[in-house]
Design an enzyme around this catalytic site. Structure first.
Site, short mmCIF file in Angstrom:
data_model
loop_
_atom_site.label_atom_id
_atom_site.label_comp_id
_atom_site.label_asym_id
_atom_site.label_seq_id
_atom_site.Cartn_x
_atom_site.Cartn_y
_atom_site.Cartn_z
N ASP A 152 0.82 -1.21 0.00
CA ASP A 152 0.00 0.00 0.00
C ASP A 152 0.86 1.26 0.00
OD1 ASP A 152 -2.67 -1.18 0.20
OD2 ASP A 152 -2.05 -1.84 2.19
N GLY A 153 1.95 1.25 0.78
CA GLY A 153 2.81 2.42 0.86
C GLY A 153 3.46 2.76 -0.47
N GLU A 165 10.27 13.55 -13.42
CA GLU A 165 11.69 13.48 -13.04
C GLU A 165 11.99 12.35 -12.06
OE1 GLU A 165 10.86 17.59 -14.44
OE2 GLU A 165 9.93 16.30 -12.92
N ARG A 189 25.42 22.42 -23.01
CA ARG A 189 24.42 21.45 -23.47
C ARG A 189 24.62 21.10 -24.93
NH1 ARG A 189 18.94 25.28 -23.70
NH2 ARG A 189 19.87 26.97 -24.92
#
Length: 653
Positions: free
Chosen positions: A155-156, A404, A350
């Site tokens: 469940d967690g 993310e 980049r």
């Protein structure tokens, strides 16, 4: 008593005993999920204990890490290198059976667990990797990559945001070889599940494109086995919802009070008596034989796969060569790229990374990955390689969407699978979203690459929340993660060389703006830090910098050279530098200098380790305001004249 029921009783007893000896553990969920695990191991899970790295084995990932004692019991009964003594040593320092299962510590364990939800993301990554390889190498009549990824969740797990992200993507990608086994016991550590979560898991997963199967008798072995068999026929990823009773058979069954409880000596005696188990840490021969029949079957299936692979090699020679090439850990001649003298001038970090990434991916087909819906910003795409989707399993780029947390965990799952080098990319401000997975990649020494752009307050016209002031310090604090912040293409190449040669995860921290004209040294950058501009004799001032600030450091040095002998040190990776010999570090740091200075647009206090308490650190000590990038940069003192002024003042004092 039937052998299946007898075995299940011994599974429960052994697990409860090991927790009792350790005096710590989660008895409730271990007992409640016992039938699920026995059905999986006995009837469905394909493994070979004599070769646990067998490529076409099923992958089982335990996301519900608190059930590790039960997992160890299953591994022991089915012939993995986990003895009854190991079960007695649960949670002891240095044992094969730590509190939560750990990769490369316990035989058969596929992933380190303990952080809720990360296992689900790993499982999604495993299923993606399996689908990629199946599409690349399977041929008619030869499904050489044809296995399942199973993941046990509680469940967690299903309340964690990481799981929601990962399962949403799995449904979108129709990963039909992925099966979640949900131990639905309606109890959490703090109380009933309804106190914190009342959603319909079944309807949610259906909405995400999953097949949903309900098993109302989740504590019955035969019912669990039938449900898993049904799941394997699905053309979608499947969640099997097993309704179970937590702590079944104990006086506290069905309540949260048994969740993380340990049975007392008296409770354990009564519990074992109800199971008709009268020995401690003992397995009857008929129970052992019944389990080992499955183990022998797994070995035979592996041998049959080897025979099929031999026929495949003859029937598909070209594919077989490509297959072998994928798993051939050949050494990449990254230095050759450096010798080719790329035209780095005028490119941002980049953009430099995009060039290098594409060069390497042409040579190395195991590089796959993607970004969190920010490809135009990160520029971390493999050109002409397609996007992985339901219609295109050959795609090497992955549309993770704005996920993310899951992206990083999924890439870890791909890295765990077999010889892949996955990358996850986003802007640096989102690194904290990914930190749980980043830590686990470092703990497991995975080959995951993290590509972070927009690394500086120079992106000042972005939201103040997007200015990554503390992220470098956070990343550098992760033990086992190499953080490369290059000042030019040669330093970037050195980061890639280190990654492929040394192994383990690497974070590449890359500028969005154009890099200053700097001629970094590839060979020296492999040491993590080096003297970029030497002093003429004995340095009066040593200036350290990384990334974009290296260009600024060079300008400051030029302004000071008429009065002082200045040395500039480029420090692309402090973790690698710190591992160098004392003599090398002493040569670079030049401690005889009058003043040590560090320049970096972050609030990382790591620089005091190099400049000392009497040194000068030009850093960011507050959140910036939005505005023109250069103006924001200068407002924090990142200006040639201002830094020269501070240095002269510091020397005067």
């Amino acid at each position: 008593m039937k052998i299946a029921e007898k075995t299940l009783n011994y599974v429960k007893s052994l697990t409860a005993q090991s927790i009792a000896v350790a005096k710590n553990g989660h008895t409730g969920s271990c007992l409640g999920a016992s039938a699920i695990m026995l059905a999986l191991f006995k009837d469905h899970y394909n493994f070979d204990v004599s070769d646990t790295d067998f490529l076409n084995r099923d992958r089982f990932i335990l996301s519900a890490g608190h059930i590790s004692p039960l997992y160890y019991t299953m591994l022991s009964l089915f012939g993995f290198d986990v003895s009854l003594q190991d079960l007695k040593d649960l949670r002891k320092m240095g044992s094969k059976t730590p509190a939560y299962a750990e990769y490369r510590v316990t035989d058969g364990v596929e992933s380190t667990t303990g952080l809720q939800g990360q296992g689900v993301a790993n499982a999604v990554g495993s299923a993606i990797a399996q689908a990629m390889l199946a599409e690349r190498f399977n041929s008619v009549g030869f499904p050489i990559i044809n296995h399942y990824t199973y993941c046990l969740v509680g469940d967690g797990d299903l309340m964690e945001g990481c799981v929601q992200e990962a399962c949403s993507l799995a449904g979108t990608l129709s990963l039909n070889k992925l099966i979640l086994l949900y131990d639905s016991n309606d109890a959490t550590m703090d109380g009933t599940l309804s106190a914190s979560n009342r959603e319909s898991v079944a309807r949610k997963f259906k909405a995400m494109g999953w097949n949903v199967i309900r098993c109302l008798k989740g504590n019955r072995y035969s019912s669990c086995s039938k449900a898993i068999a049904l799941a394997k026929r699905s053309l979608k990823p499947t969640i099997v919802i097993f309704k179970t009773t937590i702590g079944i058979g104990t006086s506290k069954e069905g309540t949260s009070s048994i969740h993380s409880a340990v049975l007392t000596e008296e409770e354990l005696k009564r519990f074992n008596k109800s199971l008709e188990v009268f020995e401690n840490f003992y397995v009857p021969n008929d129970v052992r034989d019944w389990c080992m029949a499955t183990t022998r079957k797994g070995k035979l299936l592996h041998e049959q796969w080897n025979q099929d692979l031999a026929v495949y090699a003859t029937s598909n020679p070209v594919l077989y060569r490509e297959f072998n090439s994928f798993f051939d850990k050949k050494k990449l001649d990254i230095e050759k790229f450096a010798r080719n003298s790329y035209k780095w001038e005028g490119l941002s970090g980049r953009e430099l990374n995009n060039v290098v990434l594409n060069e390497l991916s042409q040579k190395f087909s195991a590089i796959v990955g993607g970004n969190a819906d920010c490809g135009l910003i990160t520029k971390s795409n493999i050109e002409n390689a397609g996007y992985f989707s339901t219609a295109n399993r050959r795609g090497k780029n992955i549309h993770f969407g704005s996920r993310e947390q899951a992206m990083a965990g999924i890439c870890n799952g791909i890295a765990l699978y077999e010889d892949f080098y996955p990358f996850a990319s986003t802007t640096l401000a989102y690194a904290s979203y990914m930190m749980s997975a980043i830590r686990l990649s470092a703990i497991m020494k995975l080959n995951t690459m993290y590509m972070f752009t927009s690394d500086s307050i120079k992106i000042g016209q972005e939201s103040v929340a997007n200015l990554p002031i503390e992220q470098l310090a956070c990343l550098r604090s992760v033990v086992g993660l190499n953080v490369y912040r290059p000042c030019d293409g040669n330093e970037l190449l050195a980061g890639y060389q280190t990654h492929f040669e040394k192994g383990g995860p690497t974070a590449f921290v890359l500028s969005q703006e154009r890099m200053p004209s700097v001629e970094g040294k590839y060979e020296q950058a492999l040491q993590g830090g080096y003297i970029l501009v030497p002093a003429k004799a004995n340095a009066d001032i040593v200036i350290y910098a990384s990334g974009s600030e290296v260009g600024l450091a060079l300008k400051v040095a030029e302004s000071l050279k008429k009065q002082y002998d200045v040395s500039v040190v480029s420090m692309p990776c402090t973790q690698i530098f710190d591992k160098q010999s004392d003599s090398y570090k002493a040569k670079v740091m030049q401690k005889s200098a009058k003043l040590q200075v560090a320049i970096e647009a972050s609030n990382d206090n790591i620089w005091y380790k190099y400049v000392g308490s009497d040194g000068l650190v030009v850093s960011v000590d507050n959140y910036a305001k939005c505005g023109n990038g250069e103006e924001v940069y200068k407002s924090f003192g990142f200006d040639e004249k201002e830094i020269v002024r501070k240095i002269i003042k510091k020397l005067a004092n």
